[in-house]
Design an enzyme around this catalytic site. Structure first.
Site, PDB file in Angstrom:
ATOM      1  CG  HIS A 147     -22.360   8.733   6.105  1.00 13.71           C
ATOM      2  ND1 HIS A 147     -23.697   8.385   6.060  1.00 13.71           N
ATOM      3  CD2 HIS A 147     -21.669   7.572   5.959  1.00 13.71           C
ATOM      4  CE1 HIS A 147     -23.802   7.077   5.889  1.00 13.71           C
ATOM      5  NE2 HIS A 147     -22.589   6.566   5.826  1.00 13.71           N
ATOM      6  CD  GLU A 191     -27.304   5.538   4.307  1.00 13.00           C
ATOM      7  OE1 GLU A 191     -26.790   6.494   3.730  1.00 13.00           O
ATOM      8  OE2 GLU A 191     -26.801   4.409   4.327  1.00 13.00           O
ATOM      9  CE  LYS A 249     -19.779  -1.952  -2.693  1.00 10.68           C
ATOM     10  NZ  LYS A 249     -19.139  -3.073  -2.066  1.00 10.68           N
ATOM     11  CB  CYS A 280     -25.145   4.285   9.507  1.00 14.00           C
ATOM     12  SG  CYS A 280     -25.059   3.009   8.241  1.00 14.00           S
ATOM     13  NE  ARG A 336      -2.258  -1.311   3.577  1.00 14.65           N
ATOM     14  CZ  ARG A 336      -2.694  -1.008   4.791  1.00 14.65           C
ATOM     15  NH1 ARG A 336      -3.839  -0.358   4.928  1.00 14.65           N
ATOM     16  NH2 ARG A 336      -2.011  -1.336   5.884  1.00 14.65           N
ATOM     17  N   GLY A 392     -25.922   0.337  16.374  1.00 10.39           N
ATOM     18  CA  GLY A 392     -25.008  -0.709  16.871  1.00 10.39           C
ATOM     19  C   GLY A 392     -23.756  -0.157  17.479  1.00 10.39           C
TER      20      GLY A 392
END
EC number: 2.1.1.14
Length: 757
Positions: free
Chosen positions: A695, A666, A112, A727, A16, A433
Site C-alpha cells: 500500500h 497480508e 467497514k 497483496c 458523483r 496476481g
C-alpha cells in the site's frame, strides 16, 4: 395519518458530483467556496426529493464531506490529539487532513461500517480524551433546510454506538469508561438542535444489532434517561439486524419512538407489536436495488396501521446511503435490458415506493391501484422470468456428487505429487496476481470497451503487456509467475461481465469512503459460465516461459460480497452457483496446462454475520462454495488462495477448511503477528505471509524483509513457507515494484543458502 421519513440519503449526487468536486479541491483546482456551494446544491436537491415524495420531515445531518462518524468526532471534540487541531475552529482543509493524512500524521484508520461495503473513520479514544461539544455541522444544516421551507428531522449516531465503533489508543483502558463524560456532551449537542425548533431528533444506535457486552446494554437506560430531558422527541433507530432479544430494554427506554429494520429481520416485529410509542417500520430495503412488492408490504403494514394508527411511521430499513441515486439516468440499461430495468429501484424510486405506501395507508389501496398493479406485474414477471431461472443450474446444484467439494486425497499426499513436478526451491517466491496498470493499458481497455479499438488490436496490446510482465518476472528470478491481469479493470467486474446472470449499470455508484465510489455488479439470475474467461491469457503467458505460470480467479464469496445480490433465493445458493460456474474455468485451466491456480477470497471475513450465533452457518456455506470452485481438480494441481486482512484467529478452522494447498496472507503491517495464530492452530497447509506492504511506494530494506522472514521461519516449517508481497501490485508504479521485488528475491536467496547448509 401515517408519517413518512427517510433515515439518510446518499451524499455524492446522481453522477458523483461531490466526488469530482472534492478531488478538484484537493488538487487545488477548485476554490473552497465553490465546493461549499456545490454541497449546498446537492443537499437542497436531496431535501426537495424527500419533500416532493410527501415525506413529513426532510432528514438533515446525514450529508458529509467525507464520513458521518468523522463529523461526530468533530462535533464531540474527539478528533485525534496527534494532529494538534482544535475541533472548535477546524477548517475544511484540516477536516480533510484527518481523513487523508498529512506530512506529519497518517490518516485516521478506516474500517467497514457494520457488514456493509461503506467504510467509516475509526475514532481514536485515549484514557485522557476530553470531549467538547461543537454542534455547528448539524445546526447549519437545520437552518439551511428550514430556510428552504422544510420540516426538519436531524440525525446523529448515538453515544453508545459511537464509543463502540472506536478504538483505545495509548495507555491501556476501557473506552466504555468515557461514557459518563460523553453523555453530557451529547446532551449539549441535542439541546442546540432542539433550540432550532425541531420536533424530532433521530438517534441511530445500530450497535444494538450486535452482540454487545452486558455492561454496554445496561448503560442504555441511564444514557437515554439523561438524553430524554432534551426539549425534543427522540426516535431511536436500529438497523442491519434484529433487536428482538432487547425488546424489554427498548420498550422501557424513555425515548418517543423506535425504528426497526423489517427487511433484514422481519421476524422481530412480533416482539414489538405492543410497543406503546411511535413505531417506525423499515419496510423498503435500504441496502439493495430491487423493487418491493408493495402489495406484500401493505399486508404487513395494514395490521400495524390498525394497531398503531397515528403512531405508525414508515421508512427505508436503513439509510439509503447504500443504494445508487436514480434509476432514471440508466437509459442504456433501459434500452438493452428493459425487463431487468423494471425490477430495479434506486434511492429516488425507493422514496417513491414509500410515497405509494403512505397514500395506501391513509386513503386505502384503491387510491393507488395503478401503482400497486404496476408493482405486482413487475414482481410476477420477475418470479416467472426464464431470464432469471434456468432449470439446468438448479439441476446441477441438486445433483452434485456426494463429495463434490472434497479433494481426492488429503493435503499430505497431494503436496508430494505437486512438489514432484513443480520442482521449486525452498521458500518459493511468487507475486499475488496483478502488476502495475499503466495509463497505456487502461486506455487500451477503455478504447476497446467503447468500440474505438478492434479486437485484434486490443489482444495485441494485452499480449504485449503479458510478455513485458513475464520477462520482468524472469529477470527478477521469481519462481512462480503470473500474467499480470492487464486485461482486468476490477477483480469482480471482470468476471461479472463474462458470467451469465450478471448485469452492469452505468451510474449505479455507491460511496465506499470519502470520494471513493464503487459500482457493484447486479446478480439478477442463475449464474453460469458460457465460455472460458481467463484461459487464453494464462495459456499465452505460459507459452512464453519455462517457469510455472499461475492462473488467477476471484472466488465466489468475494464476487457475492461485492455485488448487489438477487433477493429471491438465499445468498448461499447464489454463492454456490458462482462456485460451480468457476469450477468449469478451473478445469479448463487445468486442461490447458495451468496447474497452479489461485482463487482469491479477500472478502470471506467481511461476509460474517453481525451476531456470533450466525457465524457457523455462514462459514459452512461460504467454505462449501469456495471448495466447489475447484471441484474435480487432480491431486497434482495446486490450488492457492489469497486473503487480505488482519483478523483470522476466530475463523481459522474455517480457513483451514477451505483446504487450499497454499494460502497467501497480508501480514507485513502487523509484523507477522498473525502467524502466531496459524502456528498455534497448527495450520496444516503451505502458507505465504506477505513480506512487504504494497500500500506504500516505499522500498523495504533487506533488513526489514529478513526480519519478517526469520520471524516466519520460527513458526512455520521451511518446507511449507512461501515468499510474496502482501497483496496485488495493480496500484503501484513499475519503478518501485521492480525495486521492492528485487529486495524480496535477494533476501530469499540469502536465507535459502543459509538453510541449505
Amino acid at each position: 395519518m401515517t408519517t413518512l421519513h427517510i433515515l439518510g440519503f446518499p451524499r455524492v449526487g446522481a453522477k458523483r458530483e461531490l466526488k469530482f468536486a472534492q478531488e478538484r479541491y484537493w488538487r487545488k483546482e477548485l476554490a473552497e467556496q465553490d465546493l461549499l456551494d456545490l454541497a449546498k446544491a446537492l443537499r437542497e436537491k436531496n431535501w426537495l426529493h424527500q419533500a416532493q415524495a410527501d415525506a413529513d420531515f426532510v432528514t438533515v445531518g446525514d450529508f458529509t464531506f467525507y464520513d458521518h462518524i468523522l463529523d461526530l468526532q468533530v462535533a464531540t471534540g474527539a478528533i485525534p490529539a496527534r494532529f494538534g487541531f482544535d475541533s472548535q475552529t477546524l477548517s475544511l482543509d484540516q477536516y480533510f487532513q484527518l481523513a487523508r493524512g498529512n506530512k506529519e500524521q497518517f490518516a485516521i484508520e478506516m474500517t467497514k461500517w457494520f457488514d456493509t461495503n461503506y467504510h467509516y473513520l475509526v475514532p481514536e479514544f485515549q484514557k485522557n480524551t476530553t470531549f467538547k461539544a461543537n454542534p455547528t455541522h448539524y445546526v447549519n444544516q437545520i437552518r439551511e433546510a428550514k430556510a428552504a421551507g422544510h420540516q426538519v428531522k436531524p440525525v446523529i449516531v448515538g453515544p453508545l454506538t459511537f464509543l463502540w465503533l472506536g478504538k483505545e489508543k495509548g495507555e491501556a483502558f476501557n473506552r466504555f469508561d468515557l461514557l459518563k463524560q460523553l453523555v453530557p456532551i451529547y446532551f449539549e449537542i441535542l439541546t442546540a438542535l432542539a433550540a432550532e425548533g425541531v420536533e424530532w431528533i433521530q438517534i441511530d444506535e445500530p450497535a444494538l444489532a450486535l452482540d454487545l457486552p452486558q455492561e454496554w446494554l445496561a448503560a442504555y437506560q441511564d444514557v437515554y434517561a439523561q438524553l430524554a430531558k432534551v426539549n425534543a422527541k427522540l426516535l431511536l433507530a436500529t438497523y442491519f439486524g434484529s433487536v428482538a432479544e432487547h425488546a424489554d430494554l427498548l420498550k422501557a427506554l424513555p425515548v418517543d419512538g423506535l425504528h426497526l429494520d423489517l427487511v433484514r429481520a422481519p421476524e422481530q416485529l412480533s416482539a414489538f407489536e405492543d410497543y406503546p410509542k411511535v413505531l417506525s417500520a423499515g419496510v423498503i430495503d435500504g441496502r439493495n436495488i430491487w423493487r418491493a412488492n408493495l402489495n406484500r408490504v401493505l399486508d404487513v403494514l395494514e395490521p400495524l396501521k390498525a394497531k398503531f394508527n397515528q403512531r405508525l411511521w414508515i421508512a427505508p430499513s436503513c439509510s439509503l446511503l447504500h443504494t445508487p441515486y436514480d434509476l432514471a439516468v440508466e437509459t442504456q440499461l433501459q434500452q438493452n435490458n428493459p425487463e431487468l430495468y423494471r425490477w430495479l429501484a434506486f434511492t429516488l424510486q425507493k422514496v417513491a415506493e414509500l410515497q405509494v405506501l403512505k397514500q395506501a395507508l391513509n386513503a386505502g389501496r384503491d387510491a393507488v391501484t395503478e401503482q400497486l398493479n404496476d408493482s405486482q406485474t413487475a414482481a410476477d414477471a420477475r418470479a416467472n422470468s426464464n431470464v432469471i431461472h434456468k432449470a439446468e443450474v438448479a439441476q446441477r446444484l441438486a445433483n452434485l456428487p456426494a463429495n463434490a467439494d472434497k479433494r481426492q486425497s488429503p493435503f499430505a499426499e497431494r503436496i508430494k505429487l505437486q512438489n514432484k513436478w513443480l520442482n521449486l526451491p525452498l521458500l518459493p517466491t511468487t507475486n499475488i496476481g496483478s502488476f502495475p496498470q499503466t495509463l497505456e493499458i487502461r486506455h487500451a481497455r477503455a478504447a476497446f470497451k467503447k468500440g474505438e479499438l478492434s479486437l485484434a488490436d486490443y489482444e495485441a496490446a494485452m499480449k504485449k503487456e503479458i510478455e513485458f510482465v513475464v520477462r520482468k518476472q524472469e529477470e527478477l528470478d521469481l519462481d512462480v509467475l503470473v500474467h499480470g491481469e492487464g486485461e482486468r479493470n476490477d477483480m469482480v467486474e471482470y468476471f461479472g461481465e463474462l458470467l451469465d446472470g450478471f448485469a452492469f449499470t452505468k451510474f449505479g455508484w455507491v460511496q465506499s469512503y470519502g470520494s471513493r465510489c464503487v459500482k457493484p455488479p447486479v446478480i439478477y439470475g442463475d449464474v453460469t459460465r458460457p465460455e472460458p474467461m481467463t484461459v487464453r491469457w494464462s495459456q499465452y503467458a505460459q507459452s512464453l516461459t519455462d517457469k510455472v505460470m499461475k492462473g488467477m480467479l476471484t472466488g465466489p464469496v468475494t464476487i457475492l460480497q461485492w455485488s448487489f445480490v438477487r433477493n429471491d433465493i438465499p445468498r448461499s445458493t447464489v454463492c454456490k452457483q458462482i462456485g460451480v460456474a468457476l469450477s468449469d474455468e478451473v478445469l479448463d485451466l487445468e486442461k490447458a496446462g495451468i496447474k497452479v491456480i489461485q482463487i482469491d477470497e479477500p472478502a470471506i471475513r467481511e461476509g460474517l454475520p453481525l451476531k456470533r450465533a450466525d457465524w457457523d452457518a455462514y462459514l459452512q456455506w461460504a467454505g462449501e462454495a469456495f471448495r466447489l470452485s475447484y471441484m474435480g481438480v487432480k491431486d497434482d494441481t495446486q490450488i492457492h488462495t489469497h486473503m487480505c486482512y488482519s483478523e483470522f484467529n476466530d475463523i481459522l478452522p474455517a480457513i483451514a477448511g477451505l483446504d487450499a494447498d497454499v494460502i497467501t496472507i497480508e501480514t507485513s503491517r502487523s509484523d507477522m503477528e498473525l502467524l502466531t495464530a496459524f502456528a498455534d492452530f497448527k495450520y496444516p497447509n503451505d502458507i505465504g505471509p506477505g513480506v512487504y506492504d504494497i500500500h506504500s511506494p516505499r522500498v523495504p530494506t533487506a533488513g526489514e524483509i529478513e526480519h519478517l522472514l526469520r520471524k516466519a521461519l520460527k513458526v512455520i516449517p521451511k518446507e511449507r513457507l512461501w515468499v510474496n508481497p502482501d497483496c496485488g501490485l495493480k496500484t503501484r508504479g513499475w519503478k518501485e515494484t521492480i525495486e521492492q521485488l528485487q529486495v524480496m528475491v535477494e533476501v530469499t536467496k540469502k536465507l535459502r543458502a543459509e538453510l541449505a547448509e
